[in-house]
Write a protein that holds these residues in place. Structure first.
Motif, PDB file in Angstrom:
ATOM      1  N   ASP A 170       0.832  -1.206   0.000  1.00 40.91           N
ATOM      2  CA  ASP A 170       0.000   0.000   0.000  1.00 40.91           C
ATOM      3  C   ASP A 170       0.865   1.253   0.000  1.00 40.91           C
ATOM      4  O   ASP A 170       0.573   2.236  -0.690  1.00 40.91           O
ATOM      5  CB  ASP A 170      -0.910   0.024   1.230  1.00 40.91           C
ATOM      6  N   GLU A 171       1.911   1.212   0.780  1.00 41.57           N
ATOM      7  CA  GLU A 171       2.770   2.388   0.945  1.00 41.57           C
ATOM      8  C   GLU A 171       3.384   2.846  -0.372  1.00 41.57           C
ATOM      9  O   GLU A 171       3.553   4.041  -0.615  1.00 41.57           O
ATOM     10  CB  GLU A 171       3.869   2.058   1.961  1.00 41.57           C
ATOM     11  N   VAL A 172       3.696   1.898  -1.262  1.00 40.11           N
ATOM     12  CA  VAL A 172       4.360   2.269  -2.506  1.00 40.11           C
ATOM     13  C   VAL A 172       3.460   3.141  -3.388  1.00 40.11           C
ATOM     14  O   VAL A 172       3.940   4.000  -4.138  1.00 40.11           O
ATOM     15  CB  VAL A 172       4.841   1.012  -3.260  1.00 40.11           C
ATOM     16  N   HIS A 173       2.140   2.965  -3.282  1.00 36.60           N
ATOM     17  CA  HIS A 173       1.219   3.794  -4.065  1.00 36.60           C
ATOM     18  C   HIS A 173       1.248   5.247  -3.577  1.00 36.60           C
ATOM     19  O   HIS A 173       1.197   6.181  -4.381  1.00 36.60           O
ATOM     20  CB  HIS A 173      -0.199   3.229  -3.984  1.00 36.60           C
ATOM     21  N   ASP A 174       1.323   5.434  -2.262  1.00 38.24           N
ATOM     22  CA  ASP A 174       1.427   6.785  -1.717  1.00 38.24           C
ATOM     23  C   ASP A 174       2.763   7.423  -2.100  1.00 38.24           C
ATOM     24  O   ASP A 174       2.843   8.619  -2.386  1.00 38.24           O
ATOM     25  CB  ASP A 174       1.281   6.755  -0.198  1.00 38.24           C
ATOM     26  N   LEU A 175       3.813   6.611  -2.097  1.00 36.73           N
ATOM     27  CA  LEU A 175       5.136   7.111  -2.475  1.00 36.73           C
ATOM     28  C   LEU A 175       5.140   7.556  -3.930  1.00 36.73           C
ATOM     29  O   LEU A 175       5.725   8.592  -4.291  1.00 36.73           O
ATOM     30  CB  LEU A 175       6.168   6.007  -2.245  1.00 36.73           C
ATOM     31  N   PHE A 176       4.459   6.795  -4.780  1.00 33.52           N
ATOM     32  CA  PHE A 176       4.389   7.154  -6.193  1.00 33.52           C
ATOM     33  C   PHE A 176       3.620   8.459  -6.392  1.00 33.52           C
ATOM     34  O   PHE A 176       4.027   9.314  -7.185  1.00 33.52           O
ATOM     35  CB  PHE A 176       3.731   6.027  -6.978  1.00 33.52           C
ATOM     36  N   ALA A 177       2.512   8.628  -5.690  1.00 32.79           N
ATOM     37  CA  ALA A 177       1.749   9.880  -5.793  1.00 32.79           C
ATOM     38  C   ALA A 177       2.618  11.070  -5.385  1.00 32.79           C
ATOM     39  O   ALA A 177       2.568  12.131  -6.010  1.00 32.79           O
ATOM     40  CB  ALA A 177       0.504   9.806  -4.924  1.00 32.79           C
TER      41      ALA A 177
END
Length: 454
Positions: A170-177
């Motif tokens: 999940d965290e990687v999606h926030d990092l990408f944003a």
């Protein structure tokens, strides 16, 4: 208004702008749906229903055009904090009263916050719809936000943030944003952070509540075995005497698409963690939700990474066994969007996965897709949409999103025709544009940024 999506109306009583009377319309629909009606209350609040007599349940939702992107930096997480607090009690009901009332009839309630809207919903038997309307309208319109509840829920939200940090997928999606949008509100966490949630006061949350939760910003939607006039009457009764019982106003327009969000130059962000699996997102800014190319994007996404027959799934998982999960997706907002490919793999295989992903994206950008892939991608888009309308919850969501995000309700047959109209040239032109853009990279795993400096 979405091009080609006509709204036909009958039974108008007078114009909706600031009217002192409710204005009801019957919206045109198609054989795949029930009768859809829309009423604008004098306050500017909108009520949409889809009557489906064959169902024995009803899904009822209250949608507010407020999300995390409406917060200032210090307010980060206010919309999500408020979503939690509205279930904690009103002037008429305690938190236990709210949950027990719906559960006693076998129903369910929940809520969620996104970057552009918040939804509170219940699903009940058709005979229990009056109860659901009264309870849900009460909690959205008249919550008290006690100091003690603010402190209790602050602890819950901080635990939710910590739990999210323990989920690298999940965290990687926030990092990408964050890699694409930086400090723009679209790049921030919906939940807020420990630094913003910890000092947030009851006064700040209450101010956000009363400023943002106003009738022109609210759409109520219901689908199932119901009567539209009865739903409108019940909603008006439930809101009478609450802060949402206001002077005449006009509904708020949909969120404007301009100015276009300024994204960051392509960047690489790495969250170094000792994980057993590396999680990676490779992608770029996409298109907004009203872009005419969105139907072509749906087809392109299906071909690239939308299912088990997609190019990326076949190449990376089926042929080489490099990852268990690999897919592409597109997110669309009022004024921007994202396109990305996700993969989860062993850290030692990440370089190969990235190399194959980049090569496939470059190949599609340069050569396009085939006629067979076009047909398959269109079939996936149409089938997933129609199959998604098999329950009252999805139909309720369709009504609300059509009104709140698009400004109209596109008939099912019209939407399917728009997908059918997508040509090979449409998809290939979009692929050349989108996949040729500089790509940002987000990685969560046992690495540091120097590992990706090349």
């Amino acid at each position: 208004m979405v091009p080609g999506a006509a709204r036909h109306a009958t039974g108008d009583t007078r114009s909706a702008g600031g009217s002192t009377r409710a204005v009801t319309r019957t919206l045109s629909d198609d054989p795949l749906g029930g009768t859809v009606r829309r009423t604008v209350l004098p306050s500017g609040l909108r009520v949409l229903t889809e009557a489906i007599p064959a169902m024995r349940s009803v899904s009822f939702g209250i949608w507010v055009a407020v999300g995390s992107r409406d917060e200032t930096g210090p307010q980060g997480g206010a919309a999500h904090f408020l979503e939690h607090l509205l279930f904690k009690g009103t002037r008429k009901r305690s938190a236990l009263d709210i949950s027990a009332a719906i559960e006693a009839v076998g129903g369910e309630t929940n809520a969620f916050t996104t970057k552009e809207y918040t939804c509170y919903y219940a699903r009940v038997l058709d005979e229990d719809l009056p109860l659901a309307i009264d309870v849900m309208c009460d909690l959205v319109a008249d919550s008290v936000l006690n100091d003690a509840d603010v402190e209790t829920e602050r602890g819950v939200i901080l635990e939710e943030i910590a739990m999210h940090d323990d989920e690298p997928g999940d965290e990687v999606h926030d990092l990408f944003a964050r890699a694409v949008y930086g400090d723009h509100p679209l790049g921030r966490l919906i939940s807020g952070t420990e630094e913003t949630v910890t000092p947030m006061t009851r006064r700040q949350i209450h101010g956000f509540y009363r400023r943002r939760y106003t009738p022109p910003q609210i759409v109520i939607a219901a689908a199932g075995n119901l009567d539209h006039a009865a739903v409108v009457k019940l909603v008006r009764q439930a809101l009478r005497g609450t802060p949402l019982d206001t002077d005449p106003a006009v509904p708020a327009p949909r969120r404007p698409a301009a100015p276009t969000v300024r994204t960051k130059p392509a960047a690489t962000l790495v969250e170094s963690k000792e994980t057993e699996q590396a999680h990676v997102l490779l992608g770029c800014p996409g298109i907004d939700r009203l872009d005419e190319r969105r139907f072509a994007l749906g087809v392109l996404n299906n071909v690239l990474g939308g299912g088990m027959s997609s190019r990326l799934f076949q190449e990376i998982r089926e042929r080489r066994g490099l990852a268990y999960s690999v897919y592409s997706y597109a997110s669309q907002y009022a004024d921007s969007g994202l396109f990305a490919v996700y993969a989860g793999c062993a850290p030692g295989k990440l370089d190969e996965v990235l190399e194959l992903t980049r090569a496939e994206l470059a190949r599609v950008a340069a050569e396009g897709i085939t006629g067979a892939e076009l047909a398959r991608g269109k079939g996936m888009s149409k089938g997933s949409f129609v199959l998604g309308l098999e329950d009252t919850g999805s139909r309720m969501s369709r009504l609300a999103k059509g009104e709140l995000l698009y400004g109209n309700l596109m008939p099912v047959d019209e939407l399917l025709a728009r997908v059918d109209a997508v040509t090979l040239d449409d998809v290939n032109a979009l692929a050349a544009d989108l996949l040729g853009r500089p790509m940002s990279l987000a990685v969560v795993g046992p690495f540091d940024e120097s590992a990706f400096s090349a």
